[in-house]
Scaffold this active site. Structure first.
Site, PDB file in Angstrom:
ATOM      1  N   GLU A 147       0.832  -1.218   0.000  1.00  0.00           N
ATOM      2  CA  GLU A 147       0.000   0.000   0.000  1.00  0.00           C
ATOM      3  C   GLU A 147       0.865   1.267   0.000  1.00  0.00           C
ATOM      4  OE1 GLU A 147      -2.425  -0.256   3.509  1.00  0.00           O
ATOM      5  OE2 GLU A 147      -3.480  -2.046   2.833  1.00  0.00           O
TER       6      GLU A 147
ATOM      7  N   GLY B 188       2.029   4.960  -0.657  1.00  0.00           N
ATOM      8  CA  GLY B 188       1.389   6.232  -0.985  1.00  0.00           C
ATOM      9  C   GLY B 188       2.465   7.244  -1.352  1.00  0.00           C
ATOM     10  N   ARG B 189       3.056   7.809  -0.297  1.00  0.00           N
ATOM     11  CA  ARG B 189       4.038   8.883  -0.443  1.00  0.00           C
ATOM     12  C   ARG B 189       5.138   8.577  -1.459  1.00  0.00           C
ATOM     13  NH1 ARG B 189       4.876  12.335   3.812  1.00  0.00           N
ATOM     14  NH2 ARG B 189       3.931  10.830   5.199  1.00  0.00           N
TER      15      ARG B 189
ATOM     16  N   TYR C 175       2.915  19.063  10.845  1.00  0.00           N
ATOM     17  CA  TYR C 175       3.987  18.198  11.349  1.00  0.00           C
ATOM     18  C   TYR C 175       5.336  18.921  11.454  1.00  0.00           C
ATOM     19  CZ  TYR C 175       0.949  14.688   8.991  1.00  0.00           C
ATOM     20  OH  TYR C 175      -0.088  13.932   8.528  1.00  0.00           O
TER      21      TYR C 175
ATOM     22  N   CYS D 204      -4.680  33.836   8.577  1.00  0.00           N
ATOM     23  CA  CYS D 204      -4.559  34.544   9.861  1.00  0.00           C
ATOM     24  C   CYS D 204      -4.225  33.589  10.998  1.00  0.00           C
ATOM     25  CB  CYS D 204      -5.859  35.279  10.148  1.00  0.00           C
ATOM     26  SG  CYS D 204      -6.191  36.461   8.866  1.00  0.00           S
TER      27      CYS D 204
ATOM     28  N   TYR E 173      -0.047  13.865   0.411  1.00  0.00           N
ATOM     29  CA  TYR E 173      -0.685  14.566   1.521  1.00  0.00           C
ATOM     30  C   TYR E 173      -0.598  16.085   1.319  1.00  0.00           C
ATOM     31  CZ  TYR E 173      -0.039   9.835   3.108  1.00  0.00           C
ATOM     32  OH  TYR E 173      -0.045   8.453   3.158  1.00  0.00           O
TER      33      TYR E 173
END
Ligand SMILES: Cc1ncc(COP(=O)(O)O)c(C=O)c1O
Length: 418
Positions: free
Chosen positions: A273, A275-276, A316, A342, A371
């Site tokens: 799996e 992703g990144r 993060y 803001c 992400y």
């Protein structure tokens, strides 16, 4: 390796000058390289040659349908975590038989949708979910293929917010208690127990935590066999890291070699799996400098992209490279690159050594494909930005910039206020 390179001090995506796209599409926008995406998929998938496997792109990292279609055309499936992702995946042409469904909080409606769609496998994360899934399948007169996502209690040595395989994390079922849950699942008439899955975290830069968790899962598979429960799929999740700054994560080939060695000869089908690692470095976020100012010895470069467009730095404290799109002869300064939102937490980079960008200059926020857009929001009523994909010397908008009308879509002022 990616296809964002300078030619005569000008940043190109494949054979297209980034500034040309900015002129037409306006800023900010996410820009993907087709070639990089394809190469990353192939490099990853090919590394597992020699072992029966299915690469299920973790689409939470990027759910644009063009990206999904590209990977589906390469033979990939997807890992989903919601009914919305299932909808997108199928609309993009991903075969239901190549979809696995993870997540701690699947609703009954989502389960119904996925059972009726006949997806490959549910990665169940609690005893109650198994019962609810069985009830759902029974109501629909179907059988659901299921794995238990076990929590192997392995430290992935990554950011705490993206650690998932420690006992204190909300994910999965404690591996020590999982045999009992498997026995229960095997006795439920509308479940077909087919797999074991685990996913210990994201942006891992070493192979050892993966290997450790696979070792624990293999032991479990042995115990399951002794209990008469036969497993066909071993889903080892995603999590392989990428280089944002100075990290040196293993290459897909090194990662695959370590995993293949740990698994050894097997008749299991491996589910991956990632992703990144497939999308992270295949995309940049292009923004424009609105203003610059200094306060004491602090420099601020205020750009038109913000934390709502790319949340990772604020969420993060993540590092993303910041590069000028046109790099001719500016001096370098230290500056915070901030957005218009803001919040003091609205920054793309802090205290960064960058070219002294000036009003109107374009910049690229690197490694923004994972992400990035998928975590974006409309906070501060900022319409979501456009997404563009380049291939060779041409490019297409793969998601239009949202409008102010999109922002208020679905909102109503009730008559008791009017
Ligand atoms: C269950 C599951 N699989 C796969 C992934 C993909 O992780 P990554 O993008 O680090 O490869 C995630 C993300 O955290 C996940 O939760």
């Amino acid at each position: 390796m990616h296809n964002f390179q300078y030619r005569n001090n000008e940043l190109f995506c494949e054979d297209v000058p980034v500034a040309d796209i900015a002129r037409e599409v306006k800023t900010p926008f996410y820009l993907y390289s087709y070639e990089t995406l394809k190469r990353h998929f192939r490099a990853f998938d090919d590394s597992f040659k020699g072992i029966e496997h299915l690469t299920c792109f973790s689409m939470k990292s990027n759910s644009n349908m063009a990206v999904l279609r590209l990977f589906a055309n390469e033979g990939g499936g997807v890992d989903i975590v919601s009914g919305g992702e299932l909808y997108r995946a199928m609309k993009a042409g991903v075969a239901p038989g190549k979809i696995v469904y993870s997540g701690v909080g699947k609703t009954v409606e989502e389960l119904e949708y996925a059972v009726s769609s006949d997806i490959l496998m549910f990665n169940s994360e609690s005893g109650q979910e198994l019962i609810t899934l069985n009830d759902t399948a029974k109501r629909l007169n179907r059988k659901a293929r299921v794995s238990i996502r076990v929590n192997p209690d392995v430290d992935p040595q990554t950011h705490p917010y993206i650690s998932t395989g420690l006992r204190e994390n909300k994910f999965g079922i404690d591996i020590k208690k999982s045999l009992e849950e498997y026995r229960v699942a095997a006795g439920l008439g509308n479940l077909v127990v087919t797999g074991v899955s685990c996913h210990i975290g994201s942006q891992l830069t070493r192979v050892s935590p993966f290997v450790e968790s696979i070792r624990k899962v293999k032991e479990l598979i042995g115990r399951l066999k002794d209990a008469g429960i036969h497993i066909r799929y071993l889903d080892i999740g995603g999590g392989l890291g990428i280089t944002y700054n100075e990290e040196k994560p293993p290459l897909p080939a090194e990662y695959a070699a370590a995993i293949k060695e740990e698994i050894g000869k097997t008749d299991l089908t491996l589910i991956l799996e990632p992703g990144r690692v497939l999308v992270g470095n295949a995309c940049i976020l292009v923004a424009k400098v609105l203003y610059t100012k200094s306060s004491g010895d602090k420099n601020f470069i205020i750009v038109d992209a913000a934390m709502n467009d790319l949340m990772r730095p604020s969420l993060y404290g993540s590092f993303h490279g910041i590069q000028a799109v046109n790099t001719t002869g500016r001096k370098r300064i230290r500056a915070d690159i901030v957005g218009p939102i803001c919040e003091s937490g609205d920054f793309l980079a802090k205290d960064r050594d960058v070219e002294a960008l000036a009003q109107g200059d374009l910049l690229a926020v690197m490694s923004a494909g994972a992400y990035g857009f998928s975590m974006s929001s409309t906070y501060n009523s900022r319409p979501r930005v456009a997404e563009v994909m380049a291939k060779g010397d041409s490019y297409r908008v793969i998601r239009k910039r949202e409008t102010c009308e999109d922002l208020v879509k679905g909102e109503e002022i009730p008559e008791f206020i009017a």
